[in-house]
Design an enzyme around this catalytic site. Sequence first.
Site, PDB file in Angstrom:
ATOM      1  N   GLU A 186       3.137  -1.764   6.061  1.00  0.00           N
ATOM      2  CA  GLU A 186       2.749  -3.277   6.009  1.00  0.00           C
ATOM      3  C   GLU A 186       3.848  -4.300   6.136  1.00  0.00           C
ATOM      4  OE1 GLU A 186       0.431  -3.855   2.117  1.00  0.00           O
ATOM      5  OE2 GLU A 186       0.767  -6.236   2.564  1.00  0.00           O
TER       6      GLU A 186
ATOM      7  N   LYS B 183      -3.482   6.832  -2.620  1.00  0.00           N
ATOM      8  CA  LYS B 183      -2.209   6.035  -1.711  1.00  0.00           C
ATOM      9  C   LYS B 183      -1.366   5.624  -2.912  1.00  0.00           C
ATOM     10  CE  LYS B 183      -2.919   1.932   0.048  1.00  0.00           C
ATOM     11  NZ  LYS B 183      -2.033   1.047  -0.803  1.00  0.00           N
TER      12      LYS B 183
ATOM     13  N   GLU C 158       2.434   3.485  -3.316  1.00  0.00           N
ATOM     14  CA  GLU C 158       3.415   2.623  -2.626  1.00  0.00           C
ATOM     15  C   GLU C 158       4.829   3.043  -2.700  1.00  0.00           C
ATOM     16  OE1 GLU C 158       2.917  -1.501  -3.549  1.00  0.00           O
ATOM     17  OE2 GLU C 158       0.729  -1.618  -3.270  1.00  0.00           O
TER      18      GLU C 158
ATOM     19  N   ASP D 133      -5.728  -1.539  -4.358  1.00  0.00           N
ATOM     20  CA  ASP D 133      -5.444  -2.419  -5.736  1.00  0.00           C
ATOM     21  C   ASP D 133      -5.631  -4.026  -5.344  1.00  0.00           C
ATOM     22  OD1 ASP D 133      -3.331  -2.474  -4.427  1.00  0.00           O
ATOM     23  OD2 ASP D 133      -2.098  -2.078  -6.254  1.00  0.00           O
ATOM     24  N   SER D 134      -5.705  -4.191  -4.228  1.00  0.00           N
ATOM     25  CA  SER D 134      -6.094  -5.565  -3.649  1.00  0.00           C
ATOM     26  C   SER D 134      -7.349  -6.098  -4.644  1.00  0.00           C
ATOM     27  CB  SER D 134      -6.331  -5.715  -2.210  1.00  0.00           C
ATOM     28  OG  SER D 134      -7.188  -4.581  -1.906  1.00  0.00           O
TER      29      SER D 134
ATOM     30  N   ASP E 244      -6.306   3.841  -4.288  1.00  0.00           N
ATOM     31  CA  ASP E 244      -5.040   3.375  -4.424  1.00  0.00           C
ATOM     32  C   ASP E 244      -4.715   3.588  -5.992  1.00  0.00           C
ATOM     33  OD1 ASP E 244      -2.859   1.921  -3.193  1.00  0.00           O
ATOM     34  OD2 ASP E 244      -3.712  -0.103  -3.193  1.00  0.00           O
TER      35      ASP E 244
HETATM   36  O1  KIV Z   1      -4.317  -2.702  -1.801  1.00  0.00           O
HETATM   37  C1  KIV Z   1      -4.842  -2.678  -0.541  1.00  0.00           C
HETATM   38  O2  KIV Z   1      -5.715  -3.224  -0.260  1.00  0.00           O
HETATM   39  C2  KIV Z   1      -3.888  -1.965   0.331  1.00  0.00           C
HETATM   40  C3  KIV Z   1      -4.265  -2.459   1.682  1.00  0.00           C
HETATM   41  C4  KIV Z   1      -3.990  -3.534   2.253  1.00  0.00           C
HETATM   42  C5  KIV Z   1      -3.357  -1.468   2.478  1.00  0.00           C
HETATM   43  O3  KIV Z   1      -3.007  -1.570  -0.172  1.00  0.00           O
END
Ligand code: KIV
Length: 293
Positions: free
Chosen positions: A195, A126, A128, A57-58, A96
């Site tokens: 992280e 993924k 969090e 989600d970056s 994510d």
């Molecule tokens: O959103 C993302 O790119 C991430 C990575 C930095 C692990 O969660």
Amino acid sequence: MSVAPAVGAEKVTVPGILARKSIPENSRRRITCLTAYDFPTARLLDDAGVDITLVGDSLGMVVLGYDNTLAVTTDEMLHHLRAVRRGTRRALLVADMPFGSYHVSLNESVRDAIRFIKEGGAEAVKIEGGERRMDLILRLVEAEIPVMAHIGLTPQSIHALGGFRVQGRTESAAAKLLRDARAVEHAGAFSVVLESVPRELAAEVTRELQIPTIGIGAGPDCDGQVLVFHDLVGLTQGASPKFARRYADLSSEISRAASEFCEDVRNGRFPSDAESYHLPSELRERRAATKHA
Ligand code: KIV
């Protein structure tokens, strides 16, 4: 949608990632993970032999220009995930789950995770959070959806954490990180991203867990490393965190190429005759003759 790996390259799977942990440490190959948000990047990463491609989600910050990751929607993630799916054959594809997609109810969370698998072609999701995600991880695993957990600095908790800060630096914060790590493993996660945590603590978690740890700003002792693609290739605007080693400077290259193009167009140097299409010679001559008649 074809997900067969290229000839000669073995498909990376969830059991394959888990199995890396049982290889004796001195012959264990560390896991590589990079983010991707589009088809060409996914293809390049796959060809380079990256083990895990993460549609993070970056996306919100490095591609969509948001200030943080909180605004990213499930539909935006799915749009980019499908493009990455089309470019990924060998790597394990992880998506994510964005903020809001797993914060309301377990049923809604499972439904959204299923969208990532069914509509986006992800092979795992993924999420969090540590201890507080145990019920969700259990439900997802029960629904045959492999889960990569993410603990330490969790950017979706930026308001609760008070900013992007290194985590686990006090006795109680270190103990909490260990509890989170044990909890996600116990709930059935197949790997965990650590992280922005002190190297020593990441090493301790890595020694203790049976599932691989994948570090980002967590030092060299994790079982694998992940970086955001735009940090890796120097496309991030503004300052990057100290762990984000730049392997290329694409911002300068792109600026140079765009400026040169503008100069060439303005000065009539682009396109050249060789870069232009021509009429067949017979037609060209006939038209020239008519013009001069
Ligand atoms: O959103 C993302 O790119 C991430 C990575 C930095 C692990 O969660």
